[in-house]
Enzyme design. Structure first.
Site, short mmCIF file in Angstrom:
data_model
loop_
_atom_site.label_atom_id
_atom_site.label_comp_id
_atom_site.label_asym_id
_atom_site.label_seq_id
_atom_site.Cartn_x
_atom_site.Cartn_y
_atom_site.Cartn_z
CG ASN A 1 -1.67 1.28 1.41
OD1 ASN A 1 -1.83 2.04 0.45
ND2 ASN A 1 -2.14 1.54 2.62
CE LYS B 1 0.48 3.40 4.70
NZ LYS B 1 0.40 3.49 6.13
CD GLU C 1 -3.36 -2.84 7.14
OE1 GLU C 1 -2.27 -3.10 6.60
OE2 GLU C 1 -3.97 -1.78 6.94
N GLY D 1 2.47 2.05 10.57
CA GLY D 1 3.37 3.19 10.42
C GLY D 1 4.06 3.60 11.70
C1 PEP Z 1 -0.68 -0.05 5.72
O1 PEP Z 1 -0.71 1.07 5.28
O2 PEP Z 1 -1.60 -0.83 5.41
C2 PEP Z 1 0.46 -0.46 6.59
C3 PEP Z 1 0.41 -1.64 7.17
O3 PEP Z 1 1.50 0.44 6.75
P1 PEP Z 1 2.95 0.14 7.42
O4 PEP Z 1 3.44 -1.17 6.83
O5 PEP Z 1 3.80 1.29 7.00
O6 PEP Z 1 2.75 0.03 8.89
#
Ligand code: PEP
Length: 274
Positions: free
Chosen positions: A11, A13, A186, A192
């Site tokens: 992802n 973003k 998640e 993040g």
């Molecule tokens: C996400 O945006 O779905 C995510 C898990 O981000 P990160 O891996 O940066 O924590």
């Protein structure tokens, strides 16, 4: 054995415009994952997907045609209507025109910053599935919810509403899922932040989600529904997470942005397949 294979989804973003998207795929093409990973990608036991921002979708879709292994592109946010007065949104048919058939729904950043609710997540998820998309539906609890012992209740509620389940019934959309629904667990506190869930914490939640899916989608449909872990996954911690019985892959933000990191994650996926 991973009966659903392993899916590594990036992802991006609000990162990687045209120039950086082209550079990512140039490096991915030139470096490439191990031959073992390529072989598993070709047999579709291992799957590689990325979700670039809207303006990079078309160039990403063109770039993947030059890879020697399958790689798929999807959108981060899609409206439930096919067209109309919805400023700032894009629709399923617009993506189909680009050759894209994948999308994320319910990402915690959409919920946190853009007013997404379980009900709008349901509308997006249901509409996309009806349009033959493959959908990664994201769920997960906040830090406060975990500390209050509400993790399972929150995740169950997110899944129940998003899948249109009333009371104790089976989901009305179960019959046409056909392996196209993917759940991403998640935990919000892990996204993040560098605070990855431990493999034990992740596995506990994944086992609960699998149990829920078996009851609410029926065993046959549930068996085809992968559950990914997301939240600060890196090449360093991917092996331990992917080794868990009920973790079928990873949804990765930060560590998916560089080709080198993505390649390492694919190689971890290949190792998990044995
Ligand atoms: C996400 O945006 O779905 C995510 C898990 O981000 P990160 O891996 O940066 O924590």
């Amino acid at each position: 054995v991973k009966s659903r294979g392993v899916l590594i989804a990036g992802n991006w973003k609000m990162n990687h415009g045209l120039v950086e998207t082209r550079e990512f795929f140039r490096l991915l093409r030139e470096t490439g994952p191990s031959l073992d990973a390529i072989e598993k990608l070709r047999s579709a036991r291992l799957r590689a997907w990325a979700f670039p921002p809207m303006t990079s979708l078309q160039v990403a879709e063109a770039e993947i045609q030059n890879l020697v292994f399958p790689f798929r592109i999807g959108a981060q946010n899609v409206h439930w209507e096919k067209s109309g007065a919805f400023t700032g949104e894009i629709s399923g048919p617009m993506l189909t025109e680009l050759g894209l058939g994948r999308a994320l729904t319910g990402h915690s950043e959409r919920r946190q910053y853009f007013g997404e609710t379980n009900e709008t997540v349901r509308k997006r998820t249901e509409s996309l599935l009806k349009q033959d998309f493959q959908v990664i539906l994201c769920v997960g609890e906040t830090k406060a919810e975990r500390e209050a012992g509400k993790t399972f209740a929150i995740v169950e509620e997110q899944l129940r509403v998003a899948l249109g389940i009333v009371e104790t019934s089976v989901s009305p959309i179960a019959e046409y899922l056909d392996g196209r629904l993917i759940i991403a667990y998640e935990p919000v506190w892990a996204i993040g932040t560098g605070l990855t869930a431990t493999p034990a914490q992740a596995e506990e939640a994944h086992a609960m989600i699998r149990d829920f899916l078996t009851k609410r989608l029926g065993p046959a449909v549930a068996a085809k529904t992968p559950v990914l872990y997301g939240g600060s996954v890196t090449p360093e911690n991917a092996d331990a997470l992917l080794a868990c019985e009920n973790i079928d892959g990873a949804l990765v933000g930060g560590a998916s942005l560089k080709a080198k990191g993505f390649i390492s994650l694919l190689e971890a996926g290949a190792r998990a397949l044995g």
